[in-house]
Design an enzyme around this catalytic site. Structure first.
Site, PDB file in Angstrom:
ATOM      1  N   TYR A 107     -26.302  -0.321  23.272  1.00  0.00           N
ATOM      2  CA  TYR A 107     -26.626   0.568  22.155  1.00  0.00           C
ATOM      3  C   TYR A 107     -25.962   1.927  22.328  1.00  0.00           C
ATOM      4  CZ  TYR A 107     -29.426   3.547  19.067  1.00  0.00           C
ATOM      5  OH  TYR A 107     -29.837   4.451  18.118  1.00  0.00           O
ATOM      6  N   THR A 135     -27.118   9.602  18.269  1.00  0.00           N
ATOM      7  CA  THR A 135     -28.340   9.504  19.072  1.00  0.00           C
ATOM      8  C   THR A 135     -28.193  10.243  20.395  1.00  0.00           C
ATOM      9  OG1 THR A 135     -29.729   7.938  20.320  1.00  0.00           O
ATOM     10  CG2 THR A 135     -27.458   7.298  19.936  1.00  0.00           C
TER      11      THR A 135
END
Length: 349
Positions: free
Chosen positions: A167, A127
């Site tokens: 995250y 990501t």
């Protein structure tokens, strides 16, 4: 020659689209998914409807369960690791679960691949959040969007990592483990640091998959909240273009093994999350859309745009679906599948 694919998270948005593509060209596929996300059972049913009940092997399992994952990975030629926790906000609320699904889950997947006996190619969906808030990068505020002052072509892979939010930390750990398994163990891994992916079969919710969520909410009459000022900019990438880069990575594995690629729409496929996307969605809907505004959320970047030149140069890949076309295709899919988002469907709350 037919290959054996293991797709973790294969019943999710990206996973089921890739499984559909693989089955359409005759590959052998194992889907490994715990079916915990809303919509995954509907995606499995769709795949079976499209290709037949016995067209792929479904293993209902969790990436935190190494033994089950290792058994499913045996003899795989390709592992595409998509499973994990996907939302920054969820990671802030429950960092332990986020760590176990993302960091431990990716470690388990890598170990399973290492011991599979086939030295499989391992594609990892990372990501852009591994770059953090990039506070040191100068940002200019414009009328409807933010812009980089010094990065007109976007952020390159050489940007220092800054693992902001649980995250970001958990995905970043998997990102670096995947890189290192190529260097230390010779496992042919490829890391794709993905930006905003969108397209049909995306069961977007408020905390993740914002493009699909705004369309779903508008079509089904649910309230929309914009966190921040709505001028945040993202480069967006249609699902077919993402799957093309997966295929390109496999086709050029002699070059791609051990490499990291920023994968998004790039500078040509950007929009602000509401100041620009809002009018586009209103044109599709044919009416104004009412929204409310809330505070900025932790870890939210004012702008992120991928520099995709490395993938273009080394893999011969570039996005082909423009934003207007991609949004129209997603909108039409949502309109045609509203049963997935109403009471009794994938989004019953």
């Amino acid at each position: 020659m037919t290959k054996r694919y293991l797709i973790t998270g294969g019943a999710g948005f990206i996973g089921c689209n890739y499984v559909h593509r693989l089955l359409s060209r005759g590959e052998r596929v194992t889907v490994y998914d715990n079916l915990s996300r809303r919509g995954t059972e509907a995606n499995v049913a769709w795949l079976r409807e499209q290709h037949g009940a016995d067209s792929f092997r479904l293993v209902v399992g969790d990436v935190r369960d190494y033994d089950a994952l290792a058994e499913a990975t045996q003899d795989a030629d390709v592992v595409v690791h998509l499973a994990g926790q996907t939302a920054v906000t969820t990671s802030v609320a429950d960092p332990r679960s986020d760590f176990e699904h993302n960091a431990l889950g990716t470690f388990n997947a890598l170990e399973a691949a290492r011991h599979a006996g086939t030295n499989p190619v391992f594609l990892y969906a990372s990501t852009n959040k591994v770059y953090g808030g990039m506070e040191e990068v100068a940002v200019i505020e414009q009328e409807t969007r933010y812009a980089y002052r010094d990065f007109p072509l976007g952020i390159p892979e050489t940007q220092p990592l800054d693992l902001l939010s649980p995250y970001g930390c958990s995905k970043g750990a998997g990102d670096q483990y995947a890189r290192d398994y190529a260097r230390i163990y010779g496992l042919p891994t490829v890391v794709f640091r993905q930006s905003c992916i969108y397209g049909p079969r995306q069961m977007g919710v408020e905390d993740q998959g914002w493009v699909a969520w705004f369309i779903i909410a508008a079509v089904t009459g649910q309230p929309i909240t914009i966190y921040g000022d709505g001028k945040q900019v993202r480069d967006v990438l249609f699902i077919d273009d993402l799957l093309d880069v997966y295929d390109a990575g496999l086709a050029h594995i002699d070059v791609a093994a051990g490499q990291v690629y920023n994968v998004g729409g790039g500078p040509a496929h950007t929009m602000s999350v509401w100041a620009e996307f809002g009018p586009m969605l209103e044109r599709l809907m044919g009416r104004p859309i009412s929204v409310s505004y809330g505070d900025w959320r932790p870890g939210d970047q004012r702008i992120y745009v991928s520099d995709i030149r490395k993938a273009e140069r080394e893999l011969g890949w570039r996005p082909r679906v423009d934003i207007e076309e991609g949004m129209r295709r997603l909108y039409e899919w949502v309109v045609a599948n509203q049963n997935l988002f109403v009471q009794g469907g994938a989004f019953e709350r």
